[in-house]
Write a protein that holds these residues in place. Structure first.
Motif, PDB file in Angstrom:
ATOM      1  N   VAL A  69       0.868  -1.172   0.000  1.00  0.00           N
ATOM      2  CA  VAL A  69       0.000   0.000   0.000  1.00  0.00           C
ATOM      3  C   VAL A  69       0.908   1.227   0.000  1.00  0.00           C
ATOM      4  O   VAL A  69       1.665   1.444   0.945  1.00  0.00           O
ATOM      5  CB  VAL A  69      -0.910   0.011   1.250  1.00  0.00           C
ATOM      6  N   LEU A  70       0.862   2.017  -1.056  1.00  0.00           N
ATOM      7  CA  LEU A  70       1.701   3.206  -1.205  1.00  0.00           C
ATOM      8  C   LEU A  70       0.806   4.414  -1.406  1.00  0.00           C
ATOM      9  O   LEU A  70      -0.082   4.390  -2.268  1.00  0.00           O
ATOM     10  CB  LEU A  70       2.613   3.067  -2.423  1.00  0.00           C
TER      11      LEU A  70
ATOM     12  N   ASP B  68      -1.010  19.990  -1.837  1.00  0.00           N
ATOM     13  CA  ASP B  68       0.410  19.933  -2.195  1.00  0.00           C
ATOM     14  C   ASP B  68       1.018  18.608  -1.751  1.00  0.00           C
ATOM     15  O   ASP B  68       0.730  18.127  -0.656  1.00  0.00           O
ATOM     16  CB  ASP B  68       1.186  21.072  -1.524  1.00  0.00           C
ATOM     17  N   VAL B  69       1.894  18.046  -2.586  1.00  0.00           N
ATOM     18  CA  VAL B  69       2.592  16.811  -2.248  1.00  0.00           C
ATOM     19  C   VAL B  69       3.632  17.139  -1.177  1.00  0.00           C
ATOM     20  O   VAL B  69       4.553  17.929  -1.423  1.00  0.00           O
ATOM     21  CB  VAL B  69       3.272  16.189  -3.484  1.00  0.00           C
ATOM     22  N   VAL B  70       3.470  16.533   0.013  1.00  0.00           N
ATOM     23  CA  VAL B  70       4.394  16.812   1.117  1.00  0.00           C
ATOM     24  C   VAL B  70       5.077  15.556   1.638  1.00  0.00           C
ATOM     25  O   VAL B  70       5.885  15.632   2.558  1.00  0.00           O
ATOM     26  CB  VAL B  70       3.692  17.550   2.280  1.00  0.00           C
ATOM     27  N   GLY B  71       4.759  14.391   1.063  1.00  0.00           N
ATOM     28  CA  GLY B  71       5.415  13.176   1.528  1.00  0.00           C
ATOM     29  C   GLY B  71       4.749  11.923   1.021  1.00  0.00           C
ATOM     30  O   GLY B  71       3.905  11.962   0.122  1.00  0.00           O
ATOM     31  N   SER B  72       5.140  10.820   1.648  1.00  0.00           N
ATOM     32  CA  SER B  72       4.607   9.514   1.270  1.00  0.00           C
ATOM     33  C   SER B  72       4.404   8.670   2.509  1.00  0.00           C
ATOM     34  O   SER B  72       5.008   8.916   3.557  1.00  0.00           O
ATOM     35  CB  SER B  72       5.558   8.804   0.300  1.00  0.00           C
ATOM     36  N   ALA B  73       3.557   7.674   2.382  1.00  0.00           N
ATOM     37  CA  ALA B  73       3.294   6.716   3.459  1.00  0.00           C
ATOM     38  C   ALA B  73       3.040   5.363   2.822  1.00  0.00           C
ATOM     39  O   ALA B  73       2.491   5.285   1.716  1.00  0.00           O
ATOM     40  CB  ALA B  73       2.094   7.153   4.292  1.00  0.00           C
ATOM     41  N   ALA B  74       3.433   4.300   3.520  1.00  0.00           N
ATOM     42  CA  ALA B  74       3.289   2.971   2.931  1.00  0.00           C
ATOM     43  C   ALA B  74       3.161   1.903   4.009  1.00  0.00           C
ATOM     44  O   ALA B  74       3.574   2.093   5.150  1.00  0.00           O
ATOM     45  CB  ALA B  74       4.503   2.652   2.050  1.00  0.00           C
ATOM     46  N   VAL B  75       2.588   0.782   3.593  1.00  0.00           N
ATOM     47  CA  VAL B  75       2.570  -0.449   4.375  1.00  0.00           C
ATOM     48  C   VAL B  75       3.161  -1.510   3.463  1.00  0.00           C
ATOM     49  O   VAL B  75       2.745  -1.652   2.311  1.00  0.00           O
ATOM     50  CB  VAL B  75       1.139  -0.847   4.807  1.00  0.00           C
ATOM     51  N   TYR B  76       4.141  -2.250   3.977  1.00  0.00           N
ATOM     52  CA  TYR B  76       4.826  -3.232   3.141  1.00  0.00           C
ATOM     53  C   TYR B  76       5.200  -4.457   3.973  1.00  0.00           C
ATOM     54  O   TYR B  76       5.173  -4.417   5.201  1.00  0.00           O
ATOM     55  CB  TYR B  76       6.085  -2.625   2.511  1.00  0.00           C
ATOM     56  N   GLY B  77       5.540  -5.526   3.284  1.00  0.00           N
ATOM     57  CA  GLY B  77       6.033  -6.724   3.949  1.00  0.00           C
ATOM     58  C   GLY B  77       5.057  -7.877   3.904  1.00  0.00           C
ATOM     59  O   GLY B  77       3.971  -7.786   3.322  1.00  0.00           O
ATOM     60  N   LEU B  78       5.451  -8.960   4.556  1.00  0.00           N
ATOM     61  CA  LEU B  78       4.661 -10.184   4.587  1.00  0.00           C
ATOM     62  C   LEU B  78       3.564 -10.098   5.642  1.00  0.00           C
ATOM     63  O   LEU B  78       3.749  -9.442   6.673  1.00  0.00           O
ATOM     64  CB  LEU B  78       5.570 -11.377   4.893  1.00  0.00           C
TER      65      LEU B  78
END
Length: 156
Positions: free
Chosen positions: A55-56, A64-74
């Motif tokens: 999930v990105l 305004d674009v100020v960053g990113s957030a993600a969920v990753y992994g098994l």
């Protein structure tokens, strides 16, 4: 200020690359790519993770674009990560963005890691319900040395 998340667009990547190359942000984050200025490696990384099932999200503040957030992994080991442009630190953006991401991704447990001296990030994680469960030491490329990190877990 209105904080929102949306899917990552190609046009976000130059902003993310600029943010990744802020020297103060790099030191605070600590655990970064070996050479954050390597644009080819950056593009390959983002191409790979955008093609994954992770999930990105792009973080927007008043559009305004100020960053990113993600969920990753098994499953059962999934981690969250986020990055907010240093110009926006201290405004509650990371907390609002992470809260929105956690509302979208309901699976638990989720894990997070932060450098032990990154008080701001640790505060954001704790506000969002994460609790410290362990300490670890890893090589932090941005600092050029071993650095202690806190491992956090979110149950509910």
């Amino acid at each position: 200020m209105v904080i929102a998340l949306r899917r990552v667009h190609d046009s976000d990547l130059p902003v993310f690359f600029r943010q990744l190359n802020d020297p103060e942000s790099l030191v605070m984050a600590a655990f970064t790519p070996k050479d954050p200025a390597d644009r080819d490696a950056f593009d390959a990384h983002w191409s790979r993770i955008r093609a994954s099932s992770d999930v990105l999200r792009t973080i927007l503040a008043d559009g305004d674009v100020v960053g990113s957030a993600a969920v990753y992994g098994l499953p059962g080991e999934r981690e969250i990560t986020y990055w907010v442009d240093r110009a926006y630190w201290g405004r509650g953006i990371a907390t609002a963005a992470l809260s929105a991401l956690l509302a979208e991704v309901r699976e638990r447990p989720l894990f997070a890691r932060a450098a032990a001296d990154n008080a701001g990030s640790l505060r954001v994680l704790e506000k969002c319900g994460f609790r410290a469960t362990a300490r670890a030491v890893g090589f932090a490329h941005a600092r050029g040395r071993e650095t202690e990190e806190i491992v956090l877990r979110l149950e509910t």
